[in-house]
Design an enzyme around this catalytic site. Structure first.
Site, PDB file in Angstrom:
ATOM      1  CG  HIS A   1      -1.752  -1.344   1.206  1.00 44.84           C
ATOM      2  ND1 HIS A   1      -2.858  -1.578   0.414  1.00 44.84           N
ATOM      3  CD2 HIS A   1      -1.528  -2.500   1.895  1.00 44.84           C
ATOM      4  CE1 HIS A   1      -3.307  -2.818   0.622  1.00 44.84           C
ATOM      5  NE2 HIS A   1      -2.507  -3.399   1.510  1.00 44.84           N
TER       6      HIS A   1
ATOM      7  CD  GLU B   1      -2.108  -3.847   4.777  1.00 48.15           C
ATOM      8  OE1 GLU B   1      -1.529  -4.838   4.284  1.00 48.15           O
ATOM      9  OE2 GLU B   1      -3.290  -3.542   4.518  1.00 48.15           O
TER      10      GLU B   1
ATOM     11  CD  GLU C   1      -1.856 -10.169   4.401  1.00 46.25           C
ATOM     12  OE1 GLU C   1      -1.720  -9.226   5.212  1.00 46.25           O
ATOM     13  OE2 GLU C   1      -2.463 -10.051   3.330  1.00 46.25           O
TER      14      GLU C   1
END
Length: 229
Positions: free
Chosen positions: A9, A23, A141
């Site tokens: 991101h 995030e 993750e």
């Protein structure tokens, strides 16, 4: 070796949100820490971003492919509507043997580090960054940003997470992890030489200021000779 690190991101895309965290911020912070550890091991590190900017997924993989990186690692935080969802999981592209091996090294390292013990395992996915990268790739993750306990790990234990990810990458590359040089009790002018000696297995870095005996000197010469073979 050349490693491409991709913080997920960025810029207009904050990624997942939860517990007052974004995030994109967690991913960038951890990724930069991973990169510094890898650089200490003579690994060339290339980032998709080092600041809070937006990049398309194809831009990230194009950068990695053009750089001819040996591996690609994308770092993210997970999220779910169910706030009880928690754990770490690492993805590779389906049917990628090397990608699976890379994902397993990273996942195992995080779990073995004890920084995080909720193991969701390794999985496969058709993520664009995994599909479009030409080299073995993995997407980790780190934890669920939407879970209170996971959120605390993401906020307060970034150094440990980064170290675990870096050790997983090093394990995949077959490179032995060495402790930070600052832990050595050596003079500033000797730091670079001590790092070189440790990386080349000439010394373990202990007792750097003691007078050298003949047996220690010969051992160093012997190890250096073996390294040149």
């Amino acid at each position: 070796m050349k490693v491409f690190l991709d913080p997920g991101h960025g810029g207009k895309d904050p990624g997942a949100l939860g517990n007052g965290l974004r995030e994109k911020d967690i991913a960038l912070s951890v990724t930069l820490k991973v990169g510094e550890i890898l650089k200490r091991h003579n690994i060339e590190v290339i980032y998709s971003r080092t600041t809070d900017v937006f990049l398309e997924l194809s831009e990230r993989t194009n950068l990695a492919n053009k750089a001819n990186a040996d591996i690609f690692v994308s770092i993210h935080c997970n999220a779910a509507e169910n706030i009880n969802a928690k754990g770490v999981e690492t993805f590779s592209y389906p049917n990628s043997t090397k990608g699976t091996a890379l994902a397993k090294c990273i996942q195992d390292s995080i779990i073995q580090s004890k920084v995080y013990t909720s193991d969701r395992g390794i999985k496969t996915a058709n993520f664009a960054v995994l599909r479009q990268s030409n080299m073995p790739s993995a997407l980790v993750e780190l934890a669920f940003i939407t879970n209170v306990d996971d959120g605390k790990i993401l906020k307060d234990r970034q150094d440990e997470l980064a170290l675990a990810v870096a050790k997983g990458i090093l394990n995949y590359l077959g490179i032995k992890y060495i402790e930070k040089t600052k832990e050595l009790d050596c003079s500033p002018w000797a730091v670079e030489a001590m790092e070189w000696g440790m990386k080349n297995n000439l010394t373990d870095g202990t007792n750097p200021k003691e007078p050298i005996s003949l047996e220690r000197f010969i051992t160093i010469l012997y190890r250096y000779g073996k390294a040149l073979e």
